[in-house]
Enzyme design. Structure first.
Site, PDB file in Angstrom:
ATOM      1  CG  HIS A  16      -3.008 -22.174  54.067  1.00 11.16           C
ATOM      2  ND1 HIS A  16      -2.660 -21.074  54.819  1.00 11.16           N
ATOM      3  CD2 HIS A  16      -2.020 -22.345  53.148  1.00 11.16           C
ATOM      4  CE1 HIS A  16      -1.503 -20.603  54.384  1.00 11.16           C
ATOM      5  NE2 HIS A  16      -1.095 -21.348  53.366  1.00 11.16           N
ATOM      6  CE  LYS A  40       9.670 -18.647  54.198  1.00 14.21           C
ATOM      7  NZ  LYS A  40       8.310 -18.981  53.761  1.00 14.21           N
ATOM      8  NE  ARG A  89      -0.848 -17.962  46.745  1.00 14.47           N
ATOM      9  CZ  ARG A  89      -0.063 -17.048  47.262  1.00 14.47           C
ATOM     10  NH1 ARG A  89      -0.563 -16.109  48.018  1.00 14.47           N
ATOM     11  NH2 ARG A  89       1.233 -17.052  47.045  1.00 14.47           N
ATOM     12  CB  SER A 127       0.694 -16.518  55.445  1.00 20.55           C
ATOM     13  OG  SER A 127       0.016 -17.743  55.448  1.00 20.55           O
TER      14      SER A 127
END
Length: 159
Positions: A16, A40, A89, A127
């Site tokens: 990030h 979440k 990614r 993460s």
């Protein structure tokens, strides 16, 4: 031009931070916007994540850190941003992000999505992987800054 870099950042990783650093060169201002996602259960509170990002980006002058809930395009309109910034990614990221970019375009035609590919050496970091390694006592010093690593280990010990 103002760019919004939205995400959960739970926690912020070196991937990030690389994207934030690189985008700060491309845009007049980059707002790192921590999303309050009711679907979440975050590891860190929204306030803690904002604080962590502020600490990690303190040396970058044109970065602002904020939090929001709701639609990203509505937040971008409120902040008068013309760009949504997204990191890629792997190929599966692209498929998901492209779909979201198309959806956002139907909601607000004036806001563009810009994709930045992660640096190869950081492309494996997420993460969730960082949290999992930390939970099992592994070293995460090569994945996050030292203050984030300390926060993660402290949070795990206190749970």
């Amino acid at each position: 031009m103002i760019a919004i870099y939205p995400g959960s950042f739970d926690p912020i990783t070196l991937g990030h931070l690389d994207l934030i650093q690189r985008s700060s060169i491309l845009f007049e201002k980059v707002i790192v916007a921590v999303l309050k996602n009711p679907n979440k259960t975050p590891f860190f509170t929204i306030e803690k994540r904002v604080q962590q990002i502020q600490e990690c980006t303190a040396n970058i002058k044109n970065i602002e850190v904020d939090s929001f809930s709701g639609l990203t395009v509505e937040y971008a309109q409120k902040k008068q941003a013309g760009v949504l910034l997204r990191g890629l990614r792997v190929m599966s990221d692209f498929e998901q992000e492209l779909q979201m970019a198309h959806i956002n375009k139907t909601l607000e035609n004036k806001i563009e999505t810009v994709f930045l590919a992660t640096n190869t050496e950081l492309s494996f970091i997420s993460s969730s992987v960082v949290k999992e390694i930390a939970k099992f006592g592994g070293s995460i010093d090569h994945l996050v800054t030292s203050n984030i690593a300390q926060d993660l280990y402290s949070n795990i010990r206190n749970k």
